[in-house]
Write an enzyme that holds these catalytic residues in place. Structure first.
Site, short mmCIF file in Angstrom:
data_model
loop_
_atom_site.label_atom_id
_atom_site.label_comp_id
_atom_site.label_asym_id
_atom_site.label_seq_id
_atom_site.Cartn_x
_atom_site.Cartn_y
_atom_site.Cartn_z
N ARG A 235 11.90 7.18 0.07
CA ARG A 235 13.16 7.10 -0.67
C ARG A 235 13.46 8.45 -1.31
NH1 ARG A 235 14.55 3.49 1.88
NH2 ARG A 235 15.02 1.35 1.26
N HIS A 283 19.10 9.32 6.79
CA HIS A 283 18.48 8.01 6.52
C HIS A 283 18.48 7.18 7.82
CE1 HIS A 283 17.43 4.99 3.17
NE2 HIS A 283 16.96 4.55 4.33
P1 NDP Z 1 4.73 -1.28 1.86
O1 NDP Z 1 5.11 -2.06 0.67
O2 NDP Z 1 4.07 -1.97 2.99
O3 NDP Z 1 3.74 -0.08 1.42
C1 NDP Z 1 3.94 0.70 0.30
C2 NDP Z 1 2.74 1.63 0.14
O4 NDP Z 1 3.00 2.52 -0.96
C3 NDP Z 1 1.44 0.89 -0.19
O5 NDP Z 1 0.35 1.51 0.45
C4 NDP Z 1 1.34 1.06 -1.70
O6 NDP Z 1 0.02 1.04 -2.21
C5 NDP Z 1 1.90 2.45 -1.85
N1 NDP Z 1 2.35 2.66 -3.22
C6 NDP Z 1 3.33 2.04 -3.89
N2 NDP Z 1 3.45 2.51 -5.14
C7 NDP Z 1 2.50 3.44 -5.26
C8 NDP Z 1 2.09 4.28 -6.33
N3 NDP Z 1 2.69 4.23 -7.52
N4 NDP Z 1 1.08 5.10 -6.11
C9 NDP Z 1 0.46 5.14 -4.92
N5 NDP Z 1 0.79 4.38 -3.85
C10 NDP Z 1 1.79 3.54 -4.03
O7 NDP Z 1 6.03 -0.52 2.32
P2 NDP Z 1 6.43 -0.01 3.80
O8 NDP Z 1 5.31 0.79 4.33
O9 NDP Z 1 6.93 -1.13 4.62
O10 NDP Z 1 7.69 0.90 3.46
C11 NDP Z 1 7.58 2.02 2.59
C12 NDP Z 1 8.97 2.48 2.19
O11 NDP Z 1 9.61 3.16 3.28
C13 NDP Z 1 9.97 1.38 1.83
O12 NDP Z 1 9.77 0.91 0.53
C14 NDP Z 1 11.29 2.09 1.98
O13 NDP Z 1 11.65 2.68 0.75
C15 NDP Z 1 11.00 3.19 3.01
N6 NDP Z 1 11.72 2.98 4.27
C16 NDP Z 1 12.53 3.98 4.74
C17 NDP Z 1 13.20 3.84 5.93
C18 NDP Z 1 14.02 4.93 6.50
O14 NDP Z 1 14.72 4.73 7.49
N7 NDP Z 1 13.97 6.12 5.94
C19 NDP Z 1 13.08 2.60 6.72
C20 NDP Z 1 12.21 1.62 6.15
C21 NDP Z 1 11.56 1.81 4.96
P3 NDP Z 1 -0.90 -0.28 -2.08
O15 NDP Z 1 -1.32 -0.29 -0.61
O16 NDP Z 1 -2.03 -0.02 -2.98
O17 NDP Z 1 -0.03 -1.45 -2.44
C1 OXD Z 2 14.74 0.32 4.73
C2 OXD Z 2 15.57 1.46 5.02
O1 OXD Z 2 14.29 0.18 3.61
O2 OXD Z 2 16.28 1.44 6.04
O3 OXD Z 2 14.50 -0.49 5.65
O4 OXD Z 2 15.55 2.45 4.29
#
Ligand code: NDP
Ligand code: OXD
Length: 320
Positions: A235, A283
């Site tokens: 993000r 994005h």
């Molecule tokens: P998940 O919820 O599966 O994973 C999030 C990861 O981030 C976990 O490993 C979590 O740790 C870690 N995390 C969260 N907060 C912290 C913190 N404060 N410190 C350290 N680690 C942290 O999410 P996804 O992998 O499915 O997606 C990640 C993000 O990608 C989404 O939230 C979205 O914002 C973005 N995204 C962007 C897209 C794009 O097109 N650019 C498309 C889809 C998603 P833990 O394992 O310990 O819970």
């Molecule tokens: C998502 C994105 O969160 O597209 O899936 O950013």
């Protein structure tokens, strides 16, 4: 009774894609698709389910009897920030094709910087035939993946297949075969080893503004690529864009690939557009496939109405 209650949809996909995806969907229930002018004014009072992507902030004043909220994407920051958010489960979108697309973006950009494609593209524009001598191998380069969730873990595994040395960082320590991992208390150790930083974190109060000057200064300098490279497809709110620009200008960062921005679309006057060592995508790293999204929502509603636990439910306390 509740099996037939309506689903309200507030998504931002093209009309053609939506019509195709909804053609045979939700056969037994009313679908109120707010993007359709003839649905926009309908009564939402009996809707039990809402499928949302950056929805109208007034939605919850109209849909007051929702049972489950579904995010149209993997990220849920756009929902958690809404006013009047009901205290109901929020299910995020987890999907093979979205995951594969994100890993493609990450692997492509790591290879792009490893193989010095920005320099070769410049040479091509100038019709220069010259092989750049210094060419580290993937195995010489450490990619540090921040966020080892569904997306980060898949990207990490695929980077490993390409030969990169991959390390990972997450809130709680994870065990991933063949990779060193760090928890949130060991960020400095993680950063000091990282040549290419990949941001795949959700936007939460803890991750807002995380990628700033102080973080960039802690990445490994003088590694095989000379200077560290920053990739972000999580993000834009997690990056301090002014600091990214300064780090690139001062050479604290050697290059960047950015799919997400503090404000989207990226302003036309952002210096990032013109930087030759920066790759910008709008994005678009991993767009949700709307048909897959509708199938996922149907499957989760089916589970819910059968009394089974919902999957991919957001932890509101953690914010993702
Ligand atoms: P998940 O919820 O599966 O994973 C999030 C990861 O981030 C976990 O490993 C979590 O740790 C870690 N995390 C969260 N907060 C912290 C913190 N404060 N410190 C350290 N680690 C942290 O999410 P996804 O992998 O499915 O997606 C990640 C993000 O990608 C989404 O939230 C979205 O914002 C973005 N995204 C962007 C897209 C794009 O097109 N650019 C498309 C889809 C998603 P833990 O394992 O310990 O819970
Ligand atoms: C998502 C994105 O969160 O597209 O899936 O950013």
């Amino acid at each position: 009774m509740s099996a037939k209650r309506p689903v309200v949809i507030d998504l931002k996909f093209s009309r053609v894609a939506m019509d195709e995806a909804l053609k045979d969907a939700f056969p037994d229930r009313e679908v109120i698709d707010l993007a359709r002018p003839d649905h926009a004014g309908r009564d939402l009072g009996s809707a039990a389910y809402a499928l949302l992507w950056k929805p109208d902030p007034a939605l919850f004043k109209r849909a007051t009897a929702l049972e489950v909220l579904f995010s149209g994407g993997a990220g849920v920051d756009h929902i958690l920030a809404l006013p009047d958010l009901p205290d109901r489960p929020i299910v995020r979108f987890v999907d093979r094709s979205l995951t594969d697309r994100m890993s493609e973006w990450v692997v492509m950009n790591c290879l792009y910087h490893l193989r010095q494609m920005a320099a070769y593209q410049k040479q091509q524009r100038e019709k220069i035939w010259h092989e750049i001598p210094l060419q580290p191998e993937a195995r010489d380069v450490t990619v540090g993946v921040m966020g080892l969730g569904v997306l980060g873990e898949d990207a990490a595994r695929k980077l490993k297949v390409m030969g990169f040395n991959v390390i990972g960082w997450s809130r709680r320590k994870k065990t991933l075969e063949g990779m060193e991992t760090f928890d949130e208390d060991h960020m400095d150790d993680f950063l000091a080893r990282t040549d290419i930083l990949v941001g795949l974190l959700p936007l939460t109060s803890e991750t807002r503004g995380l990628y700033d000057s102080s973080l960039f200064a802690r990445l490994r300098q003088g590694g095989p690529l000379g200077k560290p490279v920053f990739l972000n497809a999580g993000r834009g709110g997690s990056q301090v864009e002014a600091d990214v620009i300064i780090a690139l200008q001062k050479g604290v960062l050697g290059a960047a690939s950015l799919d997400v921005f503090e404000k989207e679309p990226l302003a036309a006057d952002s210096p990032l557009w013109a930087m030759e060592n920066v790759v910008i995508t709008p994005h678009a790293a991993a767009a949700s496939d709307v048909s897959a999204l509708i199938r996922h929502v149907e499957a989760q509603i089916h589970r819910f109405e059968a009394g089974e636990p919902l999957e991919h439910v957001v932890d509101r306390w953690a914010g993702y």
